[in-house]
Structures are given as C-alpha cells and as structure tokens.
Scaffold this motif. Structure first.
Motif, PDB file in Angstrom:
ATOM      1  N   GLU A  24      18.001  -6.715  -3.654  1.00  0.00           N
ATOM      2  CA  GLU A  24      16.612  -6.902  -3.239  1.00  0.00           C
ATOM      3  C   GLU A  24      16.230  -5.783  -2.283  1.00  0.00           C
ATOM      4  O   GLU A  24      17.044  -5.338  -1.485  1.00  0.00           O
ATOM      5  CB  GLU A  24      16.436  -8.244  -2.525  1.00  0.00           C
ATOM      6  CG  GLU A  24      16.722  -9.443  -3.393  1.00  0.00           C
ATOM      7  CD  GLU A  24      16.619 -10.725  -2.590  1.00  0.00           C
ATOM      8  OE1 GLU A  24      15.491 -11.069  -2.156  1.00  0.00           O
ATOM      9  OE2 GLU A  24      17.665 -11.368  -2.380  1.00  0.00           O
ATOM     10  N   GLU A  25      15.000  -5.351  -2.369  1.00  0.00           N
ATOM     11  CA  GLU A  25      14.481  -4.310  -1.478  1.00  0.00           C
ATOM     12  C   GLU A  25      13.547  -4.943  -0.460  1.00  0.00           C
ATOM     13  O   GLU A  25      12.703  -5.752  -0.808  1.00  0.00           O
ATOM     14  CB  GLU A  25      13.725  -3.258  -2.286  1.00  0.00           C
ATOM     15  CG  GLU A  25      14.580  -2.532  -3.290  1.00  0.00           C
ATOM     16  CD  GLU A  25      13.802  -1.497  -4.088  1.00  0.00           C
ATOM     17  OE1 GLU A  25      12.544  -1.469  -3.994  1.00  0.00           O
ATOM     18  OE2 GLU A  25      14.445  -0.712  -4.808  1.00  0.00           O
ATOM     19  N   VAL A  26      13.734  -4.551   0.798  1.00  0.00           N
ATOM     20  CA  VAL A  26      12.846  -5.010   1.871  1.00  0.00           C
ATOM     21  C   VAL A  26      12.091  -3.790   2.368  1.00  0.00           C
ATOM     22  O   VAL A  26      12.652  -2.944   3.071  1.00  0.00           O
ATOM     23  CB  VAL A  26      13.636  -5.667   3.029  1.00  0.00           C
ATOM     24  CG1 VAL A  26      12.681  -6.165   4.105  1.00  0.00           C
ATOM     25  CG2 VAL A  26      14.526  -6.794   2.514  1.00  0.00           C
ATOM     26  N   PRO A  27      10.804  -3.669   1.991  1.00  0.00           N
ATOM     27  CA  PRO A  27      10.030  -2.512   2.446  1.00  0.00           C
ATOM     28  C   PRO A  27       9.877  -2.500   3.962  1.00  0.00           C
ATOM     29  O   PRO A  27       9.968  -3.541   4.620  1.00  0.00           O
ATOM     30  CB  PRO A  27       8.671  -2.682   1.769  1.00  0.00           C
ATOM     31  CG  PRO A  27       8.750  -3.890   0.909  1.00  0.00           C
ATOM     32  CD  PRO A  27      10.048  -4.584   1.171  1.00  0.00           C
ATOM     33  N   LEU A  28       9.630  -1.317   4.497  1.00  0.00           N
ATOM     34  CA  LEU A  28       9.482  -1.142   5.940  1.00  0.00           C
ATOM     35  C   LEU A  28       8.511  -2.158   6.541  1.00  0.00           C
ATOM     36  O   LEU A  28       8.786  -2.750   7.584  1.00  0.00           O
ATOM     37  CB  LEU A  28       8.990   0.291   6.218  1.00  0.00           C
ATOM     38  CG  LEU A  28       9.363   0.911   7.548  1.00  0.00           C
ATOM     39  CD1 LEU A  28      10.827   0.763   7.877  1.00  0.00           C
ATOM     40  CD2 LEU A  28       8.960   2.367   7.572  1.00  0.00           C
ATOM     41  N   ALA A  29       7.380  -2.385   5.882  1.00  0.00           N
ATOM     42  CA  ALA A  29       6.344  -3.288   6.404  1.00  0.00           C
ATOM     43  C   ALA A  29       6.839  -4.725   6.527  1.00  0.00           C
ATOM     44  O   ALA A  29       6.343  -5.479   7.366  1.00  0.00           O
ATOM     45  CB  ALA A  29       5.103  -3.236   5.517  1.00  0.00           C
ATOM     46  N   GLU A  30       7.809  -5.115   5.707  1.00  0.00           N
ATOM     47  CA  GLU A  30       8.305  -6.499   5.729  1.00  0.00           C
ATOM     48  C   GLU A  30       9.552  -6.662   6.593  1.00  0.00           C
ATOM     49  O   GLU A  30       9.992  -7.788   6.828  1.00  0.00           O
ATOM     50  CB  GLU A  30       8.604  -6.981   4.307  1.00  0.00           C
ATOM     51  CG  GLU A  30       7.360  -7.155   3.462  1.00  0.00           C
ATOM     52  CD  GLU A  30       7.699  -7.627   2.051  1.00  0.00           C
ATOM     53  OE1 GLU A  30       8.785  -8.207   1.850  1.00  0.00           O
ATOM     54  OE2 GLU A  30       6.870  -7.413   1.159  1.00  0.00           O
ATOM     55  N   GLN A  31      10.139  -5.577   7.068  1.00  0.00           N
ATOM     56  CA  GLN A  31      11.391  -5.678   7.819  1.00  0.00           C
ATOM     57  C   GLN A  31      11.291  -6.504   9.103  1.00  0.00           C
ATOM     58  O   GLN A  31      12.262  -7.171   9.469  1.00  0.00           O
ATOM     59  CB  GLN A  31      11.974  -4.288   8.065  1.00  0.00           C
ATOM     60  CG  GLN A  31      12.523  -3.704   6.782  1.00  0.00           C
ATOM     61  CD  GLN A  31      13.044  -2.301   6.921  1.00  0.00           C
ATOM     62  OE1 GLN A  31      13.339  -1.838   8.009  1.00  0.00           O
ATOM     63  NE2 GLN A  31      13.166  -1.610   5.797  1.00  0.00           N
ATOM     64  N   PRO A  32      10.129  -6.529   9.792  1.00  0.00           N
ATOM     65  CA  PRO A  32      10.054  -7.404  10.966  1.00  0.00           C
ATOM     66  C   PRO A  32      10.214  -8.892  10.621  1.00  0.00           C
ATOM     67  O   PRO A  32      10.529  -9.701  11.481  1.00  0.00           O
ATOM     68  CB  PRO A  32       8.665  -7.126  11.540  1.00  0.00           C
ATOM     69  CG  PRO A  32       8.354  -5.733  11.076  1.00  0.00           C
ATOM     70  CD  PRO A  32       8.978  -5.628   9.710  1.00  0.00           C
ATOM     71  N   GLU A  33      10.008  -9.261   9.356  1.00  0.00           N
ATOM     72  CA  GLU A  33      10.157 -10.658   8.929  1.00  0.00           C
ATOM     73  C   GLU A  33      11.621 -11.021   8.664  1.00  0.00           C
ATOM     74  O   GLU A  33      11.938 -12.192   8.490  1.00  0.00           O
ATOM     75  CB  GLU A  33       9.342 -10.914   7.659  1.00  0.00           C
ATOM     76  CG  GLU A  33       7.856 -10.685   7.852  1.00  0.00           C
ATOM     77  CD  GLU A  33       7.111 -10.615   6.520  1.00  0.00           C
ATOM     78  OE1 GLU A  33       7.601 -11.212   5.527  1.00  0.00           O
ATOM     79  OE2 GLU A  33       6.063  -9.972   6.475  1.00  0.00           O
ATOM     80  N   LEU A  34      12.496 -10.038   8.615  1.00  0.00           N
ATOM     81  CA  LEU A  34      13.915 -10.285   8.367  1.00  0.00           C
ATOM     82  C   LEU A  34      14.606 -10.469   9.718  1.00  0.00           C
ATOM     83  O   LEU A  34      14.512  -9.613  10.585  1.00  0.00           O
ATOM     84  CB  LEU A  34      14.527  -9.099   7.609  1.00  0.00           C
ATOM     85  CG  LEU A  34      15.981  -9.286   7.185  1.00  0.00           C
ATOM     86  CD1 LEU A  34      16.187  -8.674   5.801  1.00  0.00           C
ATOM     87  CD2 LEU A  34      16.941  -8.652   8.166  1.00  0.00           C
ATOM     88  N   ILE A  35      15.262 -11.595   9.876  1.00  0.00           N
ATOM     89  CA  ILE A  35      15.912 -11.920  11.140  1.00  0.00           C
ATOM     90  C   ILE A  35      17.418 -11.927  10.940  1.00  0.00           C
ATOM     91  O   ILE A  35      17.938 -12.664  10.104  1.00  0.00           O
ATOM     92  CB  ILE A  35      15.453 -13.287  11.670  1.00  0.00           C
ATOM     93  CG1 ILE A  35      13.945 -13.257  11.905  1.00  0.00           C
ATOM     94  CG2 ILE A  35      16.186 -13.654  12.950  1.00  0.00           C
ATOM     95  CD1 ILE A  35      13.243 -14.423  11.339  1.00  0.00           C
ATOM     96  N   ILE A  36      18.122 -11.099  11.680  1.00  0.00           N
ATOM     97  CA  ILE A  36      19.581 -11.049  11.617  1.00  0.00           C
ATOM     98  C   ILE A  36      20.147 -11.991  12.674  1.00  0.00           C
ATOM     99  O   ILE A  36      19.793 -11.912  13.843  1.00  0.00           O
ATOM    100  CB  ILE A  36      20.092  -9.608  11.815  1.00  0.00           C
ATOM    101  CG1 ILE A  36      19.663  -8.745  10.617  1.00  0.00           C
ATOM    102  CG2 ILE A  36      21.610  -9.586  11.999  1.00  0.00           C
ATOM    103  CD1 ILE A  36      20.010  -7.279  10.734  1.00  0.00           C
ATOM    104  N   GLY A  37      21.036 -12.882  12.212  1.00  0.00           N
ATOM    105  CA  GLY A  37      21.653 -13.845  13.125  1.00  0.00           C
ATOM    106  C   GLY A  37      23.054 -13.468  13.545  1.00  0.00           C
ATOM    107  O   GLY A  37      23.582 -14.026  14.494  1.00  0.00           O
ATOM    108  N   GLY A  38      23.644 -12.503  12.859  1.00  0.00           N
ATOM    109  CA  GLY A  38      24.991 -12.082  13.227  1.00  0.00           C
ATOM    110  C   GLY A  38      25.657 -11.318  12.105  1.00  0.00           C
ATOM    111  O   GLY A  38      25.195 -11.316  10.960  1.00  0.00           O
ATOM    112  N   ARG A  39      26.738 -10.658  12.457  1.00  0.00           N
ATOM    113  CA  ARG A  39      27.511  -9.872  11.492  1.00  0.00           C
ATOM    114  C   ARG A  39      28.828 -10.589  11.210  1.00  0.00           C
ATOM    115  O   ARG A  39      29.537 -10.995  12.129  1.00  0.00           O
ATOM    116  CB  ARG A  39      27.781  -8.490  12.070  1.00  0.00           C
ATOM    117  CG  ARG A  39      28.590  -7.617  11.141  1.00  0.00           C
ATOM    118  CD  ARG A  39      28.806  -6.257  11.713  1.00  0.00           C
ATOM    119  NE  ARG A  39      29.725  -5.520  10.838  1.00  0.00           N
ATOM    120  CZ  ARG A  39      30.182  -4.324  11.089  1.00  0.00           C
ATOM    121  NH1 ARG A  39      29.811  -3.697  12.191  1.00  0.00           N
ATOM    122  NH2 ARG A  39      31.006  -3.736  10.267  1.00  0.00           N
ATOM    123  N   VAL A  40      29.140 -10.721   9.933  1.00  0.00           N
ATOM    124  CA  VAL A  40      30.392 -11.364   9.545  1.00  0.00           C
ATOM    125  C   VAL A  40      31.539 -10.400   9.840  1.00  0.00           C
ATOM    126  O   VAL A  40      31.517  -9.251   9.422  1.00  0.00           O
ATOM    127  CB  VAL A  40      30.376 -11.744   8.041  1.00  0.00           C
ATOM    128  CG1 VAL A  40      31.714 -12.356   7.639  1.00  0.00           C
ATOM    129  CG2 VAL A  40      29.223 -12.696   7.746  1.00  0.00           C
TER     130      VAL A  40
END
Length: 141
Positions: A118-134
């Motif tokens: 899946e591609e997350v365009p720059l404009a939508e990246q603020p909607e992606l929330i990272i909770g942690g790294r495995v």
C-alpha cells in the motif's frame, strides 16, 4: 523477580478514535512476563519501553505469524528506518514493514506475497500513527 530479569507487560492494542493516537492499554491488570534485561538491551529495546503483544492476521507470515508474541519498543513513534512497526492507518491496527522512498512516498509492505503493498501519499502521512517498532517475534512451530 529473579536477579537480572525485568518485567515486561503484555498489552492489548486498539486504535483510539478522534484526534489520532494509538491506544496501548492495559484492560485490567496486564499479564507480566520476565525477560533478561541484558537480552532486551541486546535486541535494542530499553526495558521500560518494552511491551509484549500478540500478532493478529497473516499479512506478515513467515516473518511474524498469527498468534506470535512480539516485543515492541513503544518509545519509537515515528519512522526511523525500514523495519516492522505496529501502526494505525485507515482506522485499523496494522503490523507492516515500512519503507520510505526518496519521493516521500511511504510504503506499507506485507511479508506475505498474497498482500499488495500500500502507498501512503505525503498528504495522508499525518493520519498514520506509529505505536512502536517490533524488535522480536516468536511463536509455536
């Protein structure tokens, strides 16, 4: 707790509604597992930032299988390098390998070839929330 071991809580994960954070919560008293502090540091996670979670789904199969236990470093809340992250995107909690292209496009990759990248365009990246790294995963064989 035996000498040299530290407690790591096992938590449930769910996306929170509204302004966008990843709610890592303890439903009541979390299950506590003990790991060697030295081993946690060797895999790159501070004991106070380590959380144990259970993988759901098969999108990361062969690397991480449904039901595998994962140690997640919850201090990592942004993309650092290509790795597997617990994240929320499109209202769903996901387990994906993230890759950032020079163009600024963020890719959500599955290790299971049945799933498309899946591609997350720059404009939508603020909607992606990272909770942690495995940092580690393992389960039954």
């Amino acid at each position: 707790m035996p000498l040299g071991f530290v407690p790591v809580p096992k938590i449930e994960i769910r996306p929170s509604a509204g302004a966008g954070t990843l709610d890592l919560y303890e439903e009541s008293e979390p299950d506590i597992f003990a790991f060697r502090e030295e081993w946690l540091r060797r895999i790159g996670v501070s004991p106070k930032s380590a959380r144990l979670m259970v993988a759901k789904g098969d999108s990361m199969r062969e690397t991480i299988n449904d039901g595998d236990l994962m140690i997640v470093d919850v201090s990592i809340r942004e993309f650092i390098d290509e790795a597997i992250y617990v994240l929320v995107y499109g209202g769903l909690v996901r387990l994906k390998r993230l890759q950032l292209l020079h163009s600024g496009l963020l890719l959500l990759k599955s290790d299971n070839p049945r799933y498309q990248t899946e591609e997350v365009p720059l404009a939508e990246q603020p909607e992606l929330i990272i909770g942690g790294r495995v940092r580690w995963a393992g389960g039954a064989i």
